[in-house]
Design an enzyme around this catalytic site. Structure first.
Site, PDB file in Angstrom:
ATOM      1  N   ASP A   1      27.078  40.864  35.412  1.00 30.89           N
ATOM      2  CA  ASP A   1      26.558  42.097  34.819  1.00 30.89           C
ATOM      3  C   ASP A   1      26.245  41.829  33.354  1.00 30.89           C
ATOM      4  O   ASP A   1      26.650  40.819  32.784  1.00 30.89           O
ATOM      5  CB  ASP A   1      27.565  43.247  35.018  1.00 30.89           C
ATOM      6  CG  ASP A   1      26.916  44.615  34.840  1.00 30.89           C
ATOM      7  OD1 ASP A   1      25.703  44.690  34.528  1.00 30.89           O
ATOM      8  OD2 ASP A   1      27.627  45.637  35.003  1.00 30.89           O
TER       9      ASP A   1
ATOM     10  N   ASP B   1      20.250  47.138  31.080  1.00 28.99           N
ATOM     11  CA  ASP B   1      19.669  48.473  31.187  1.00 28.99           C
ATOM     12  C   ASP B   1      20.263  49.389  30.128  1.00 28.99           C
ATOM     13  O   ASP B   1      21.265  49.056  29.484  1.00 28.99           O
ATOM     14  CB  ASP B   1      19.904  49.035  32.595  1.00 28.99           C
ATOM     15  CG  ASP B   1      21.326  48.792  33.110  1.00 28.99           C
ATOM     16  OD1 ASP B   1      21.890  47.710  32.806  1.00 28.99           O
ATOM     17  OD2 ASP B   1      21.876  49.670  33.786  1.00 28.99           O
TER      18      ASP B   1
ATOM     19  N   CYS C   1      51.150  51.605  54.948  1.00 29.75           N
ATOM     20  CA  CYS C   1      50.069  50.631  55.037  1.00 29.75           C
ATOM     21  C   CYS C   1      50.600  49.351  55.691  1.00 29.75           C
ATOM     22  O   CYS C   1      51.766  49.012  55.535  1.00 29.75           O
ATOM     23  CB  CYS C   1      49.555  50.338  53.633  1.00 29.75           C
ATOM     24  SG  CYS C   1      48.423  48.950  53.519  1.00 29.75           S
TER      25      CYS C   1
ATOM     26  N   CYS D   1      49.071  46.283  55.316  1.00 28.23           N
ATOM     27  CA  CYS D   1      48.506  45.075  54.710  1.00 28.23           C
ATOM     28  C   CYS D   1      49.627  44.055  54.475  1.00 28.23           C
ATOM     29  O   CYS D   1      50.810  44.401  54.501  1.00 28.23           O
ATOM     30  CB  CYS D   1      47.767  45.421  53.421  1.00 28.23           C
ATOM     31  SG  CYS D   1      48.811  45.560  51.963  1.00 28.23           S
TER      32      CYS D   1
ATOM     33  N   CYS E   1      52.241  45.208  51.885  1.00 27.20           N
ATOM     34  CA  CYS E   1      53.138  46.288  52.305  1.00 27.20           C
ATOM     35  C   CYS E   1      54.026  45.873  53.478  1.00 27.20           C
ATOM     36  O   CYS E   1      55.122  46.399  53.648  1.00 27.20           O
ATOM     37  CB  CYS E   1      52.331  47.540  52.656  1.00 27.20           C
ATOM     38  SG  CYS E   1      51.449  48.212  51.234  1.00 27.20           S
TER      39      CYS E   1
END
Ligand code: GUN
Ligand code: ZN
Length: 651
Positions: free
Chosen positions: A87, A122, A272, A274, A277
């Site tokens: 970016d 931009d 969770c 994952c 977790c």
């Protein structure tokens, strides 16, 4: 290069090719702060399956890493094997008010360190910029996009769309920037909207931008890092998201979930599964920024994969409606979408696989149902009768559920039967059309949905021309009908179905053109339903069981082409491609010269030469806008080639 491999409305599955490999979209780009990466970029690839990440060229260029980045290249510097997007510093100008680099400098720096996707600088249009100021932002962003395009060399360029919350400016910026040789169009200036949960404005901004964007280019949504917005953003046609949220929230002790954010310290169980977790206690997770960041990334990648699954199974609208219950601001965004139904409808398929499930009163406002109601008004011709028998929503298919009622009524009253369904009026002869027969709605209907059904019904009935309509309430209704519409009706249901379906699918007048002559049917032995429609011995149409629509045969296409002027129901192809289609080869978007603006993905089309000679019958995979924009991919799948008649001179 971007290739679309699947779609669900404006959402798509795709593959973006970069110098460092292919990226499957929709994709999540984890933001890597080069000065303090929480998770090593190599792990992002190996443990999280990241094919692409994003880092900031402006920050790199101002840090001690500037020289190493230039010497080693950004991939080696970060130790990341996949694609790297960089970016430009526009976001830092939003945060700090200004940046001390030029557009040209930041482009040169990104080129020099080997970025796979380099972003122009931009001008960040804040949501509070008034129209005049935002117009100046847009003018300058367009100027810099053109400048960056001239400087980009071999680097794939990311062009940005600004314009604040002004729809006209967004659309113009999108149109002008995506007309340049950019590889990705990025919608910018939206972080403040997401931070303050202004999802309705976010939806407006994305839709306005999409209206101007070249549909063949992938779209990045700058700063979209919360899994809450992925389904909505993908639904509106965004392909790439970047997430700094996983790290930012982790530093703040917070955990991301598909339905929102929670403080780790306040949880006894994350709920969770994952690896983080599953392998650690909540107490451990809550005090460890790295573990929190890892959980957040697992959840974020999982949310993107869920979106991909929903697109592949054509269920993204359902997911968005369900997820909109997670936050009232998302519900506001969902409400906003019906304002844009005319645009959204252009990308909707003719029908979807499987049933349409009622999620809430918003479901009736989906663009595909908006189109159903519009086509009913514009294309369907109601048969003459003295009045209307109005049947209430209920078990489907309606013609079976109401068979005995309708048989009895038609013996003693001259009325036409129409169901006041939740999706809109359903004339009984169209009850087999998707999703009229393939819908699952609750037995108990909420007042908002019923009220909408009433409004839809009245809108249609006002134009249908019947002197009255009477709702079926039992035997007493029959007595009333006998008085109000004395007589009887002998209905050829097969013919009525075929005629109504043909007009609905191809446009008013199609039934007359297709059925002129002696009509007969091939009927299924198992179901008793029509399979093929034969006219004067020619097979013109086949009726599909899945969605109740017709597959067009060459003889049918010939009749339609004769009856409707170019470009109606046509895809016009390059003369060089004609011989291939005559042999049954698919229509590639690259060779499409024009097409009917009314065509939608899934529509049956006549493939014709510029002289309007029929060369194939096909099923469209894109709408006209897409056919003309894409340089890759199939615009229409040919079902049947139409060879030159042997007597005709070659042309
Ligand atoms: N990151 C977050 N928002 C923006 C934006 O508007 N422009 C650029 N270039 N990067 C961003
Ligand atoms: Zn977890």
């Amino acid at each position: 290069m971007f290739e679309v491999t699947g779609r669900d409305g404006l959402a798509r599955l795709g593959v973006l090719e970069t110098r460092h490999g292919r990226v499957t979209t929709p994709a999540l780009l984890p933001v890597v702060n080069p000065n303090r990466p929480i998770i090593p970029p190599r792990d992002l690839a190996s443990r999280f399956g990241a094919q692409i990440l994003i880092t900031n060229a402006y920050i790199l260029g101002k840090s001690a890493l500037r020289e190493p980045a230039l010497q080693q290249g950004v991939h080696k510097l970060l130790d990341f094997p996949g694609a790297v997007m960089t970016d430009s510093g526009a976001f830092q100008s939003h945060v700090y008010g200004d940046v001390d680099v030029t557009n040209a400098q930041v482009i040169e720096f990104q080129k020099a360190m080997g970025s796979d996707l380099g972003t122009m600088l931009d001008l960040f249009s804040e949501p509070e910029h008034d129209h005049a100021r935002a117009r100046a932002d847009v003018d300058e962003t367009i100027r810099r996009a053109a400048e960056a395009n001239g400087l980009k060399g071999e680097m794939a360029l990311v062009g940005a769309v600004q314009g604040g919350i002004h729809e006209d400016l967004r659309e113009r910026c999108a149109r002008e920037v995506s007309a340049l040789d950019i590889s990705v169009a990025a919608i910018g200036g939206v972080v403040p909207l997401m931070e303050s949960y202004r999802f309705r404005d976010l939806a407006r901004v994305i839709v306005a931008s999409k209206k101007g964007l070249d549909p063949s280019k992938p779209v990045h949504l700058f700063g979209a890092g919360h899994p809450l917005v992925f389904p909505l953003a993908a639904l509106l046609g965004c392909d790439l998201f970047d997430s700094a949220a996983y790290a930012k929230y982790a530093r703040d002790g917070r955990m991301l979930f598909p339905d929102g954010t929670r403080h780790a310290a306040e949880l006894q169980d994350s709920g969770c599964l994952c690896p983080v977790c599953s392998g650690h206690s909540m107490a451990e997770i809550a005090k460890d920024t790295t573990l929190l960041a890892e959980h957040n990334l697992h959840v974020s990648f999982g949310a993107v994969r869920e979106v991909r699954r929903a697109i592949a199974s054509e269920e993204l609208w359902e997911l968005v409606e369900r997820r909109s219950r997670a936050h009232p601001a998302l519900l506001d965004a969902l409400f906003e979408l019906r304002r844009h139904n005319d645009f959204l409808e252009e990308s909707e398929p003719l029908s979807r696989r499987g049933a349409l499930y009622y999620v809430g009163p918003e479901t009736a406002h989906r663009p595909i149902l908006h189109r159903y109601r519009r086509r009913l008004e514009e294309r369907y011709s109601a048969p003459p009768a003295k009045g209307l028998l109005v049947l209430p929503e209920g078990g489907r298919p309606f013609s079976e559920r109401y068979r005995s009622v309708v048989e009895r009524v038609l013996k003693e009253a001259d009325v036409h039967a129409v169901v006041k369904s939740l999706w809109g009026p359903v004339p009984l002869e169209l009850d087999h059309l998707w999703p009229n027969a393939q819908s699952v709605v609750p037995d108990r209907l909420d007042p908002e949905a019923l009220e909408a059904a009433e409004v839809f019904f009245r809108g249609w009935a006002a134009g249908a021309g019947y002197p009255f309509g009477l709702l079926w309430e039992g035997e007493s209704t029959l007595d009333e009908l006998k008085v109000a519409a004395p007589g009887f009706r002998n209905v050829d249901w097969n013919l009525l179905r075929v005629r109504a379906t043909a007009d609905f699918q191809f446009g008013r007048g199609a039934a007359d053109a297709l059925l002129e002559g002696k009509v007969s049917y091939v009927v299924s032995k198992n179901t008793g339903k029509i399979r093929n429609v034969i006219v004067d011995g020619e097979h013109v149409l086949s009726l599909r069981a899945e969605d109740g629509l017709f597959t067009l045969k060459a003889a049918g296409a010939r009749r339609l082409v004769k009856a409707f002027a170019l470009p109606r129901l046509r895809v016009v192809v390059d003369p060089d491609a004609v011989p291939f289609h005559r042999e049954g080869k698919n229509v590639f978007a690259k060779f499409v010269m024009d097409a009917d603006p009314q065509l939608r993905p899934g529509d049956e089309v006549a493939v014709v030469s510029p002289e309007d000679d029929l060369c194939a019958v096909a099923q469209a995979a894109m709408n006209r806008r897409e056919m003309l924009a894409f340089k890759r991919g199939v615009a229409a799948h040919v079902r049947e080639g139409v060879p030159l008649p042997p007597s005709a001179p070659p042309r």
